[in-house]
Write a protein that holds these residues in place. Structure first.
Motif: not given
Length: 398
Positions: A112, A117, A251, A254, A318, A359, A362, A364
């Motif tokens: 990512t 986060k 998370y 990707y 996404n 997603n 930025s 999620f």
């Protein structure tokens, strides 16, 4: 002082090297502070490429390497940082571990590029119990729904969060229960530890051929259930270059293209469960199936797990859907104080997980479901108990 300083540097980089560690403690009081680590992979966000000259990048502020590391946003491979020998050794160890344990095919999985986060969580779980004597005669019970909500701030391999008992918040307190989880995930393998306990707080939904006098479905409050469970899981992803468990549950990755992987591993489970039906009313006890009004199950399972996991990337990219199924078989050892006494048996268990992840840049969000089921084959009956959980997450990377 030099030794102490080097020790601090080593601790810092070993924390970064922890590719994915997550722990969650959910006690029975109405609030808690939990310490977690949840990163799967720390993405520096700066690609080292010989074609990019250091002087083309804007200079970093700071008099020494530590100040520059902080000002870079802890991008440890930033070429503008000149480390002393010991710190450079720690960086090299981290990069070796990253390449060895957490490398992917970039056509399928990418990082990512974010170190931070913030996550809001709602964790909800319950337990089910079923004693089956014949095809038409059984006892079924389900526990109260245990709910906890909280917020967590994650940086690299460390996260600090605060969880509180949502049952108390809405004025619906439930039985005493505790739950602790610890998870480690990298590209090659995953390891999980869980310990939980509950006392009382169950509902009898079927009791042999007993039917309530009012003709409605049975839902009798029952406090005669106590359980303690300890579970260890360790499993390996065969297609670890193209499949990422971290994309679905941590998370920090990707998944760009759909991919799946065979999984194999080992499971250790120790359970202590008691069912005291003598606490039930006399009119229900008259329909008690089986030969006992008290059952005690204390056993340990040693199982081999073989299963499959699949990440489905849905257009637009996404959306990610994951399904993981891990049945296991092995050896079950029942102890002397069990209803069956000391006994060696065949063990069959199953673990299933589902995850929907969305997603958007930025941001999620995710919905994940987990089911852990375990079977015990007694004389004239089968006992099956399970743990079910539903987790909502919403967060942002930065």
């Amino acid at each position: 002082m030099r030794v102490w300083r080097r020790l601090n540097i080593l601790v810092m980089f070993m924390a970064v090297f922890a590719l994915n560690i997550s722990a969650r403690t959910l006690p029975s009081d109405d609030s808690s502070i939990s310490l977690m680590a949840d990163s799967c992979l720390i993405d520096d966000g700066i690609v080292s490429d010989d074609s990019v000259a250091v002087e083309e990048l804007p200079p970093l502020r700071g008099k020494n390497w530590l100040d520059r590391l902080i000002n870079s946003g802890f991008h440890i491979n930033d070429p503008r940082i000149r480390y002393p020998k010991f710190a450079q050794f720690c960086v090299n160890v981290y990069n070796w571990g990253d390449r060895t344990f957490n490398s992917y095919d970039p056509d399928y999985v990418v990082g990512t590029g974010k170190n931070w986060k913030v996550i809001g969580k709602s964790y909800n779980w319950a337990q089910s119990y079923m004693l089956t004597f014949t095809k038409s005669t059984s006892i079924r019970m389900i526990s109260d729904l245990y709910s906890d909500v909280g917020a967590h701030l994650c940086f690299m391999a460390v996260s600090v969060g605060y969880d509180f008992n949502a049952n108390e918040l809405v004025g619906n307190p439930v039985s005493n229960r505790t739950n602790f989880e610890f998870n480690f995930t990298c590209a090659l393998f995953a390891a999980n530890y869980q310990r939980s306990s509950t006392k009382g707080g169950a509902h009898v939904t079927k009791f042999g051929k007993f039917k309530p006098s009012q003709g409605q479905g049975l839902d009798f409050n029952f406090d005669g259930v106590n359980q303690e469970s300890t579970v260890w899981d360790l499993y390996y992803f065969f297609n670890h270059r193209k499949y990422s468990q971290a994309a679905a549950y941590c998370y920090s990755k990707y998944q760009l293209k759909s991919a799946g992987s065979m999984i194999a591993g080992f499971n250790y489970t120790h359970q202590e469960i008691s069912l005291d039906f003598s606490q039930l009313p006399a009119d229900m006890l008259a329909y008690l199936p089986g030969d006992h009004d008290y059952y005690n199950f204390r056993y340990t399972d040693y199982d081999l797990m073989v299963g499959y996991a699949y990440n489905c990337v849905m257009k637009p990219r996404n959306w990610l859907f994951n399904v993981t199924v891990l049945p296991s078989i092995g050896y079950k050892h029942s102890y002397e104080d069990s209803t069956e006494g000391r006994k060696d048996m065949f063990s069959t268990n199953v673990k299933m997980m589902l995850s929907f992840v969305y997603n958007h840049r930025s941001l999620f969000s995710s919905l994940s479901v987990r089911f852990d089921g375990r079977a015990y084959y007694g004389n004239g009956y089968t006992f099956f108990n399970s743990n079910e959980s539903l987790t909502f997450n919403i967060g942002a990377r930065f």
